[in-house]
Design a protein around this motif. Structure first.
Motif, PDB file in Angstrom:
ATOM      1  N   TYR A 102       0.792  -1.223   0.000  1.00  0.00           N
ATOM      2  CA  TYR A 102       0.000   0.000   0.000  1.00  0.00           C
ATOM      3  C   TYR A 102       0.828   1.279   0.000  1.00  0.00           C
ATOM      4  O   TYR A 102       0.256   2.363  -0.102  1.00  0.00           O
ATOM      5  CB  TYR A 102      -0.916   0.015   1.226  1.00  0.00           C
ATOM      6  CG  TYR A 102      -1.861  -1.152   1.263  1.00  0.00           C
ATOM      7  CD1 TYR A 102      -3.061  -1.124   0.557  1.00  0.00           C
ATOM      8  CD2 TYR A 102      -1.560  -2.298   1.997  1.00  0.00           C
ATOM      9  CE1 TYR A 102      -3.932  -2.193   0.580  1.00  0.00           C
ATOM     10  CE2 TYR A 102      -2.432  -3.377   2.024  1.00  0.00           C
ATOM     11  CZ  TYR A 102      -3.614  -3.320   1.313  1.00  0.00           C
ATOM     12  OH  TYR A 102      -4.476  -4.389   1.329  1.00  0.00           O
ATOM     13  N   SER A 103       2.150   1.155   0.118  1.00  0.00           N
ATOM     14  CA  SER A 103       2.995   2.343   0.160  1.00  0.00           C
ATOM     15  C   SER A 103       4.169   2.172  -0.802  1.00  0.00           C
ATOM     16  O   SER A 103       4.378   1.108  -1.376  1.00  0.00           O
ATOM     17  CB  SER A 103       3.521   2.580   1.585  1.00  0.00           C
ATOM     18  OG  SER A 103       4.561   1.668   1.884  1.00  0.00           O
ATOM     19  N   SER A 104       4.937   3.240  -0.944  1.00  0.00           N
ATOM     20  CA  SER A 104       6.124   3.207  -1.813  1.00  0.00           C
ATOM     21  C   SER A 104       7.357   2.734  -1.064  1.00  0.00           C
ATOM     22  O   SER A 104       8.481   2.964  -1.501  1.00  0.00           O
ATOM     23  CB  SER A 104       6.367   4.606  -2.392  1.00  0.00           C
ATOM     24  OG  SER A 104       6.560   5.551  -1.339  1.00  0.00           O
ATOM     25  N   VAL A 143       3.526  -0.637 -11.898  1.00  0.00           N
ATOM     26  CA  VAL A 143       4.301   0.380 -11.177  1.00  0.00           C
ATOM     27  C   VAL A 143       4.433   1.667 -11.974  1.00  0.00           C
ATOM     28  O   VAL A 143       4.430   2.766 -11.400  1.00  0.00           O
ATOM     29  CB  VAL A 143       5.691  -0.155 -10.767  1.00  0.00           C
ATOM     30  CG1 VAL A 143       5.561  -1.331  -9.811  1.00  0.00           C
ATOM     31  CG2 VAL A 143       6.525  -0.538 -11.978  1.00  0.00           C
ATOM     32  N   THR A 150       1.015   3.596 -11.758  1.00  0.00           N
ATOM     33  CA  THR A 150       0.524   4.057 -10.460  1.00  0.00           C
ATOM     34  C   THR A 150       0.965   5.498 -10.234  1.00  0.00           C
ATOM     35  O   THR A 150       2.171   5.769 -10.170  1.00  0.00           O
ATOM     36  CB  THR A 150       1.054   3.163  -9.328  1.00  0.00           C
ATOM     37  OG1 THR A 150       0.621   1.824  -9.546  1.00  0.00           O
ATOM     38  CG2 THR A 150       0.559   3.650  -7.975  1.00  0.00           C
ATOM     39  N   PHE A 159       4.230   6.973  -8.033  1.00  0.00           N
ATOM     40  CA  PHE A 159       5.096   5.901  -7.518  1.00  0.00           C
ATOM     41  C   PHE A 159       6.528   6.077  -8.011  1.00  0.00           C
ATOM     42  O   PHE A 159       7.471   6.132  -7.219  1.00  0.00           O
ATOM     43  CB  PHE A 159       4.530   4.546  -7.955  1.00  0.00           C
ATOM     44  CG  PHE A 159       5.158   3.363  -7.258  1.00  0.00           C
ATOM     45  CD1 PHE A 159       6.118   3.516  -6.267  1.00  0.00           C
ATOM     46  CD2 PHE A 159       4.781   2.072  -7.605  1.00  0.00           C
ATOM     47  CE1 PHE A 159       6.684   2.420  -5.625  1.00  0.00           C
ATOM     48  CE2 PHE A 159       5.333   0.966  -6.979  1.00  0.00           C
ATOM     49  CZ  PHE A 159       6.294   1.152  -5.989  1.00  0.00           C
ATOM     50  N   LEU A 186      -0.017   4.057  -2.311  1.00  0.00           N
ATOM     51  CA  LEU A 186      -0.222   3.600  -3.678  1.00  0.00           C
ATOM     52  C   LEU A 186      -1.708   3.384  -3.942  1.00  0.00           C
ATOM     53  O   LEU A 186      -2.391   2.716  -3.168  1.00  0.00           O
ATOM     54  CB  LEU A 186       0.535   2.289  -3.921  1.00  0.00           C
ATOM     55  CG  LEU A 186       2.048   2.314  -3.698  1.00  0.00           C
ATOM     56  CD1 LEU A 186       2.649   0.968  -4.062  1.00  0.00           C
ATOM     57  CD2 LEU A 186       2.700   3.437  -4.495  1.00  0.00           C
ATOM     58  N   ASN A 187      -2.182   3.941  -5.042  1.00  0.00           N
ATOM     59  CA  ASN A 187      -3.579   3.770  -5.436  1.00  0.00           C
ATOM     60  C   ASN A 187      -3.630   3.583  -6.959  1.00  0.00           C
ATOM     61  O   ASN A 187      -3.378   4.528  -7.697  1.00  0.00           O
ATOM     62  CB  ASN A 187      -4.405   4.968  -5.013  1.00  0.00           C
ATOM     63  CG  ASN A 187      -5.888   4.752  -5.267  1.00  0.00           C
ATOM     64  OD1 ASN A 187      -6.352   3.616  -5.402  1.00  0.00           O
ATOM     65  ND2 ASN A 187      -6.637   5.854  -5.355  1.00  0.00           N
TER      66      ASN A 187
END
Length: 253
Positions: free
Chosen positions: A173-175, A211, A214, A217, A244-245
Motif C-alpha cells: 500500500y505504500s512506496s 508500477v 501508479t 510511484f 499507492l492507489n
C-alpha cells in the motif's frame, strides 16, 4: 507532585531492538549480532541496546543503528523524529513494544522495536558487547513454522517475524519498497525487491505496467543503465506518493 514517591513503583529498563532488513543476492536478509555476554551468550540476536537516561526512543534507535551499521536514518511520516543530524539514510519507523515480564532474565525490560530498511548494505562488523555480526536470509531464520526457525536470544524471533510481516504488508500500500533500492533504479530492480520481500516470482510485464501506471510511484530520472546486461534499461527515482492507489497486492500463496 510533592506527594509523588517514585520508589513506590518497581523500576524497569527500556531497550530498543532493530529489525534491519536489506536485499542481498536477491534475498531478504536481516542483520544479526552474536551475543558476547550473558544472558544468551553465544546466541544470535537483533542489534539494539538500553535507552540512555538523556535520550528519546528514536534517538536511541538511531544511535544503535549508526553504531551497528554506520547508517544514518530518517523517520517515517507520523513517527517520532530522530533530528536533523540524521536526515538521510535508512528508513526507520517504530514497529511495536514488547514487555512480557519474563522476556529478559536480568530484570523487567520493556523493548521498543524499530524497523529499518535500506539498500544492499555491506558486511557488518561487530561492535559493543557483540562477538560477531552477519546478514542472514529471513526465510532461513523464520522457517515455514516457528518451530523450524533459528532460535534467537530473548523474544527476538517474534520481533523479527513482526518486522518482516510489517515490511511485506507495507509495500502493498505504500512506496516503501523503494527504500530497498539505490537512488536511481530500474523497474526490474524494483521487481526483484518485491520478489525478495514477498518470496514470490512476479510477471515482469504485468509488474512494469502496474508500477509505471501508479500515480506518484516512480519518476523517470532521464538516464539508462546496462548494469544488468542486455539492452539499456530506463532509470527511475522514487516519486512523491506515500500511498499507492491502486495498491500492489501480493499474490496469494
Amino acid at each position: 507532585m510533592s506527594r509523588y514517591d517514585p520508589s513506590a513503583f518497581p523500576p524497569f529498563a527500556v531497550t530498543v531492538d532493530l529489525v534491519v532488513l536489506t536485499v542481498r543476492d536477491h534475498s531478504l536478509c536481516a542483520l544479526l549480532v552474536r551475543r558476547g555476554e550473558p544472558p544468551y551468550q553465544g546466541y544470535w540476536a537483533l542489534p539494539g541496546g538500553f535507552v540512555r537516561p538523556d535520550e528519546g526512543l528514536a534517538e536511541a534507535a538511531s544511535r544503535e543503528l549508526a553504531e551497528e551499521t554506520g547508517l544514518r536514518a530518517h523517520s517515517a511520516p507520523g513517527h517520532d523524529a530522530v533530528g536533523p543530524a540524521t536526515a538521510a539514510g535508512a528508513h526507520l519507523e517504530q514497529l511495536a513494544t514488547y514487555g512480557h515480564p519474563q522476556r529478559d532474565p536480568r530484570m523487567r525490560v520493556v523493548s521498543v522495536a524499530y524497523l529499518v530498511l535500506a539498500p544492499d548494505l555491506p558486511t557488518p562488523r561487530a561492535g559493543g558487547d557483540a562477538s560477531g555480526a552477519r546478514w542472514a536470509p529471513v526465510g532461513d531464520l523464520l522457517g515455514q513454522t516457528p518451530a523450524d526457525g533459528v532460535p534467537l536470544a530473548f523474544d527476538h524471533g517474534l520481533i523479527l517475524a513482526d518486522g518482516v510481516e510489517r515490511a511485506r504488508s507495507k509495500i502493498e500500500y505504500s512506496s516503501l519498497a523503494t527504500a530497498f533500492c539505490p537512488t536511481e533504479f530500474t523497474v526490474g530492480e524494483l521487481r526483484r525487491v518485491y520478489e525478495a520481500v514477498w518470496g514470490v516470482v512476479l510477471d515482469p510485464r504485468n509488474f512494469h505496467r502496474k508500477v509505471t501506471g501508479t500515480p506518484g510511484f516512480l519518476l523517470p530520472s532521464g538516464g539508462t543503465t546496462t548494469r544488468q546486461g542486455g539492452r539499456p534499461a530506463q532509470l527511475f527515482t522514487a516519486g512523491g506518493a506515500s500511498a499507492l492507489n491502486p495498491p500492489m497486492l501480493r499474490p496469494e500463496s
